[in-house]
Design a protein around this motif. Structure first.
Motif, PDB file in Angstrom:
ATOM      1  N   LEU A   1       0.844  -1.191   0.000  1.00  0.00           N
ATOM      2  CA  LEU A   1       0.000   0.000   0.000  1.00  0.00           C
ATOM      3  C   LEU A   1       0.885   1.249   0.000  1.00  0.00           C
ATOM      4  O   LEU A   1       0.535   2.272  -0.570  1.00  0.00           O
ATOM      5  N   ARG A   2       2.046   1.128   0.615  1.00  0.00           N
ATOM      6  CA  ARG A   2       2.981   2.258   0.657  1.00  0.00           C
ATOM      7  C   ARG A   2       3.346   2.708  -0.760  1.00  0.00           C
ATOM      8  O   ARG A   2       3.285   3.895  -1.081  1.00  0.00           O
ATOM      9  N   ASP A   3       3.685   1.746  -1.615  1.00  0.00           N
ATOM     10  CA  ASP A   3       4.056   2.127  -2.978  1.00  0.00           C
ATOM     11  C   ASP A   3       2.881   2.774  -3.696  1.00  0.00           C
ATOM     12  O   ASP A   3       3.049   3.727  -4.458  1.00  0.00           O
ATOM     13  N   VAL A   4       1.688   2.273  -3.437  1.00  0.00           N
ATOM     14  CA  VAL A   4       0.507   2.821  -4.111  1.00  0.00           C
ATOM     15  C   VAL A   4       0.300   4.276  -3.704  1.00  0.00           C
ATOM     16  O   VAL A   4       0.112   5.149  -4.552  1.00  0.00           O
TER      17      VAL A   4
ATOM     18  N   GLY B   1       1.682   8.484  -6.189  1.00  0.00           N
ATOM     19  CA  GLY B   1       0.763   9.516  -6.689  1.00  0.00           C
ATOM     20  C   GLY B   1      -0.624   8.986  -7.013  1.00  0.00           C
ATOM     21  O   GLY B   1      -1.409   9.673  -7.668  1.00  0.00           O
ATOM     22  N   SER B   2      -0.965   7.797  -6.557  1.00  0.00           N
ATOM     23  CA  SER B   2      -2.310   7.284  -6.841  1.00  0.00           C
ATOM     24  C   SER B   2      -3.355   8.163  -6.172  1.00  0.00           C
ATOM     25  O   SER B   2      -3.138   8.668  -5.071  1.00  0.00           O
ATOM     26  N   SER B   3      -4.476   8.287  -6.844  1.00  0.00           N
ATOM     27  CA  SER B   3      -5.575   9.065  -6.260  1.00  0.00           C
ATOM     28  C   SER B   3      -6.211   8.242  -5.142  1.00  0.00           C
ATOM     29  O   SER B   3      -5.968   7.035  -5.007  1.00  0.00           O
ATOM     30  N   ARG B   4      -7.053   8.910  -4.372  1.00  0.00           N
ATOM     31  CA  ARG B   4      -7.783   8.228  -3.299  1.00  0.00           C
ATOM     32  C   ARG B   4      -8.605   7.076  -3.875  1.00  0.00           C
ATOM     33  O   ARG B   4      -8.642   5.977  -3.325  1.00  0.00           O
ATOM     34  N   SER B   5      -9.227   7.349  -4.994  1.00  0.00           N
ATOM     35  CA  SER B   5     -10.090   6.313  -5.565  1.00  0.00           C
ATOM     36  C   SER B   5      -9.265   5.120  -6.092  1.00  0.00           C
ATOM     37  O   SER B   5      -9.666   3.959  -5.949  1.00  0.00           O
TER      38      SER B   5
END
Ligand code: SAM
Length: 354
Positions: free
Chosen positions: A307-310, A314-318
């Motif tokens: 989850l850290r990499d995600v 720069g992944s959005s909340r969605s």
């Protein structure tokens, strides 16, 4: 036509609702319990790999919006993290029912009830001076590990000679109003099985919830053997020989323990957690987040999901929500401790977050 979807709780592919998140705050520990981390931590991972408190707050906010109701902070020793009060304060704010649109956006609405329970598992070492600050920061309740009531056995099991200080910590937690207080003892053959009924006596005297845990194959020394496991059944028999028990009339649900009161109505409670001899995976509602931001869908998972990499790429909340939902769908049906091909997870309890 506009369809409004109500987001229910997170569910895995076996339709188990996921409501319980364990967050490890650090891999570090000041104890050397022989059944967990006998030789200490391997060289520390770089600080940048650990989630910051802002990241913990951010992802826990998402988890709560997705239906997580209970967060337990653990480790390693979570109180070795200096910003623990700050983390507790931030997470305690998640209690408000989220009157927000569904975090994935669009026309979905969130019906998540908000955080109901914020708990901490600790070895108790830092509690004499800090139990009050934890309570003030917003902690609801606490679980304290205590493997022996005898100084020499405590030292032999935990690697540190601090029984009195932990007992002081338990008293301080009580004084601070953390309620209920649970005490965890891992029972290991040849070490402390003869103390089981003394622990029950301790529960009665101090009005605490005493929880006995079967020894699991999660020790970094890889010394676990089935012969060392004292079964939940034997633990209950040992207690009942001195203090008859009455099963508590509570729905077990996803609770890890079978709970008992004392038949004579004395204060205190007994909980028996028997993942080895009486697995309870069918009702498991837990997922875990390691200190370096990996989601683990089972204590015994052999894979992790970053989850850290995600969140750092720069992944959005969605997009983050989609990731979490897809990971939860991969949750294992059960653990395989009792199968011939069982593979011990590469990370031990202190890294996974017990
Ligand atoms: N340092 C804190 C503490 O001592 O409570 C929190 C982390 S510790 C890993 C969480 C719980 O996991 C403790 O109650 C500990 O006794 C339990 N634990 C660790 N290794 C275990 C094992 N191999 N089998 C069963 N329980 C274990």
């Amino acid at each position: 036509m506009l369809i409004t979807l109500m987001s229910g709780p997170l569910k895995d592919s076996y339709n188990r609702p996921i409501r319980d998140l364990r967050v490890s705050l650090t891999d570090r520990c000041n104890f050397r319990c022989f059944y967990c981390l006998p030789h200490g931590e391997p060289p520390m991972a770089a600080k940048e790999q650990m989630l910051s408190y802002e990241e913990i707050e951010y992802v826990c906010g998402i988890f709560v919006e997705l239906g997580i109701e209970k967060i337990r902070l653990t480790g390693g020793e979570p109180m070795m993290r200096r910003d623990i009060e700050q983390i507790i304060f931030k997470l305690s704010q998640l209690r408000e029912p989220p009157e927000r649109p569904h975090p994935a956006g669009g026309s979905r609405t969130s019906c998540a009830p908000g955080l109901r329970d914020l708990a901490l598992t600790t070895n108790g070492y830092f509690l004499p001076h800090r139990a009050h600050s934890l309570k003030e920061a917003g902690l609801d309740r606490i679980t304290i590990s205590l493997d022996s009531l005898k100084r020499d056995v405590f030292k032999q099991m935990t690697g540190v000679d601090v029984l009195d200080r932990v007992l002081e910590g338990i008293a301080a937690a009580k004084e601070a109003g953390l309620d209920p207080i649970k005490i965890n003892a891992v029972i290991v053959r040849g070490h402390n099985e003869d103390e089981v009924s003394d622990f029950a006596s301790f529960a009665r005297e101090h009005d605490v919830k005493m929880r006995f845990i079967e020894f699991m194959p999660l020790d970094s020394g890889h010394d676990w053997s089935r012969e060392d496991v004292v079964s939940g059944r034997e633990i209950r028999q040992r207690i009942e020989a001195r203090f008859p028990l009455a099963p508590l009339d509570v729905v077990r649900g996803s609770d890890t323990s079978r709970r008992y009161g004392f038949a004579d109505g004395a204060p205190g409670e007994i909980g028996i957690i028997a993942p080895v001899t009486e697995p309870f995976c069918g009702a498991c509602s837990r997922i875990r987040l390691t200190a370096d931001g990996q989601i683990r869908t089972c204590l015994f998972s052999t894979v992790e999901h970053s989850l850290r990499d995600v969140i750092r790429d720069g992944s959005s909340r969605s997009e983050t929500i989609d990731f979490i939902e897809s990971v939860v769908m991969k949750k294992e049906p059960r653990h395989y401790i009792n199968d011939p091909g069982f593979i011990t997870p590469s990370r031990t309890m202190s890294f996974i977050g017990g």
